[in-house]
Design a protein around this motif. Structure first.
Motif, mmCIF file in Angstrom:
data_model
loop_
_atom_site.group_PDB
_atom_site.id
_atom_site.type_symbol
_atom_site.label_atom_id
_atom_site.label_comp_id
_atom_site.label_asym_id
_atom_site.label_seq_id
_atom_site.Cartn_x
_atom_site.Cartn_y
_atom_site.Cartn_z
ATOM 1 N N TRP A 298 42.239 32.119 45.210
ATOM 2 C CA TRP A 298 40.890 31.724 44.819
ATOM 3 C C TRP A 298 40.597 32.054 43.354
ATOM 4 C CZ3 TRP A 298 38.916 28.066 47.357
ATOM 5 C CH2 TRP A 298 39.115 27.960 48.730
ATOM 6 N N GLN A 299 41.198 33.098 42.829
ATOM 7 C CA GLN A 299 41.027 33.372 41.398
ATOM 8 C C GLN A 299 41.610 32.239 40.562
ATOM 9 O OE1 GLN A 299 40.477 38.119 40.795
ATOM 10 N NE2 GLN A 299 42.545 37.376 40.506
ATOM 11 N N PHE B 62 29.426 38.460 49.583
ATOM 12 C CA PHE B 62 30.290 38.157 48.436
ATOM 13 C C PHE B 62 30.623 36.670 48.367
ATOM 14 C CE2 PHE B 62 34.495 37.619 46.487
ATOM 15 C CZ PHE B 62 34.237 38.158 45.235
ATOM 16 N N TRP B 63 31.173 36.119 49.463
ATOM 17 C CA TRP B 63 31.669 34.738 49.442
ATOM 18 C C TRP B 63 30.549 33.704 49.539
ATOM 19 C CZ3 TRP B 63 36.240 33.927 47.610
ATOM 20 C CH2 TRP B 63 37.227 34.914 47.733
ATOM 21 N N LEU B 64 29.475 34.005 50.228
ATOM 22 C CA LEU B 64 28.443 33.003 50.460
ATOM 23 C C LEU B 64 27.318 33.037 49.424
ATOM 24 C CD1 LEU B 64 28.158 33.215 54.358
ATOM 25 C CD2 LEU B 64 29.623 31.739 52.962
ATOM 26 N N TRP C 187 42.948 31.066 52.584
ATOM 27 C CA TRP C 187 41.523 31.375 52.771
ATOM 28 C C TRP C 187 41.240 32.843 52.466
ATOM 29 C CZ3 TRP C 187 38.383 32.393 57.712
ATOM 30 C CH2 TRP C 187 37.034 32.072 57.503
ATOM 31 N N TYR C 188 42.215 33.689 52.724
ATOM 32 C CA TYR C 188 42.058 35.136 52.555
ATOM 33 C C TYR C 188 42.652 35.659 51.245
ATOM 34 C CZ TYR C 188 41.430 34.664 57.619
ATOM 35 O OH TYR C 188 41.005 34.280 58.870
ATOM 36 N N ARG D 234 35.160 23.698 50.031
ATOM 37 C CA ARG D 234 36.510 24.148 49.678
ATOM 38 C C ARG D 234 36.958 25.299 50.568
ATOM 39 N NH1 ARG D 234 36.649 24.249 43.115
ATOM 40 N NH2 ARG D 234 38.826 24.808 43.501
ATOM 41 N N PHE D 235 36.044 26.206 50.876
ATOM 42 C CA PHE D 235 36.376 27.312 51.779
ATOM 43 C C PHE D 235 36.742 26.776 53.169
ATOM 44 C CE2 PHE D 235 33.245 30.262 49.317
ATOM 45 C CZ PHE D 235 34.163 30.377 48.283
#
Length: 218
Positions: free
Chosen positions: A70-71, A27-29, A64-65, A54-55
């Motif tokens: 992040w949205q 998902f994130w990568l 981070w979580y 940014r992560f």
């Protein structure tokens, strides 16, 4: 490996511990950079370079979580995007058998996760884990990630546990070290959190891949 007679409470992480980390890594990568590149008209390589930086800047911090964070930062509908990959949410080897054995025992079983509440809800919906836990706690409830030393006193004040009679299992070495500094007696790492990735070096921590290695529970 475990002297179960000395354990009253079992603290369990979710992502990369009970659940295959492949979903989150994909998902994130991959998934988020693909959508980000499309939204902001850049190449996938440019998107990955920007997002990974940014992560990394927020790694180990509660943001981070945080799905809300992040949205707002990325202007993407991350929850909808997570649902697009929800078929990848799956239990790690032996996890359900281990949870069922704990449920039959006299141990108190508590999930402690850094996952945002919306992510937690989605994963519980897909993996049906809730039935096995006495309590499920997101670090967002306390305002501190598990890496932060203030998480643990907040947990103790909330649910009243004795760290000297706890087993804590997590795939994150910084999190395990944080728990160790607080005084948790038994700590176990996960040797292969992402089924599609390589095994990790768990350094000073004993590790398992299949939870049935920890059975039977007395």
């Amino acid at each position: 490996m475990i002297d179960w007679k000395t354990i009253d409470t079992v603290l369990l992480d979710m992502d990369g511990t009970l659940l295959d980390l492949h979903f989150d890594n994909r998902f994130w990568l991959e998934h988020v950079p693909t959508h980000y590149a499309r939204q902001y008209d850049m190449s996938l390589e440019q998107a990955k370079t920007e997002l990974y930086r940014r992560f990394e800047d927020r790694q180990g911090q509660l943001e981070w979580y945080c799905l809300d964070y992040w949205q707002a930062e990325l202007k993407l509908d991350l929850l909808t995007m997570k649902r697009e990959l929800a078929h990848l949410i799956s239990l790690r080897p032996g996890a359900e058998a281990f949870l069922a054995a704990l449920q039959r025992s006299s141990k108190r079983v508590v999930m402690i996760t850094n996952a945002h509440q919306q992510s937690l809800s989605l994963k519980l919906e897909k993996a049906s884990l809730g039935q096995y836990f006495d309590l499920m706690i997101s670090s967002h409830q306390y305002g501190f990630a598990k890496e932060h030393p203030q998480f643990w006193p907040a947990l103790q004040a909330d649910i009243g546990i004795d760290p000297k009679r706890c087993l804590f299992i997590d795939d994150s070495l910084p999190v395990l070290r944080s728990g160790q500094r607080w005084g948790i007696a038994e700590l176990i790492a996960i040797s292969h959190p992402d089924s599609q990735g390589s095994a990790k070096n768990t350094e000073e921590f004993a590790a398992v891949n299949d939870f049935t290695e920890l059975l039977p529970i007395e």
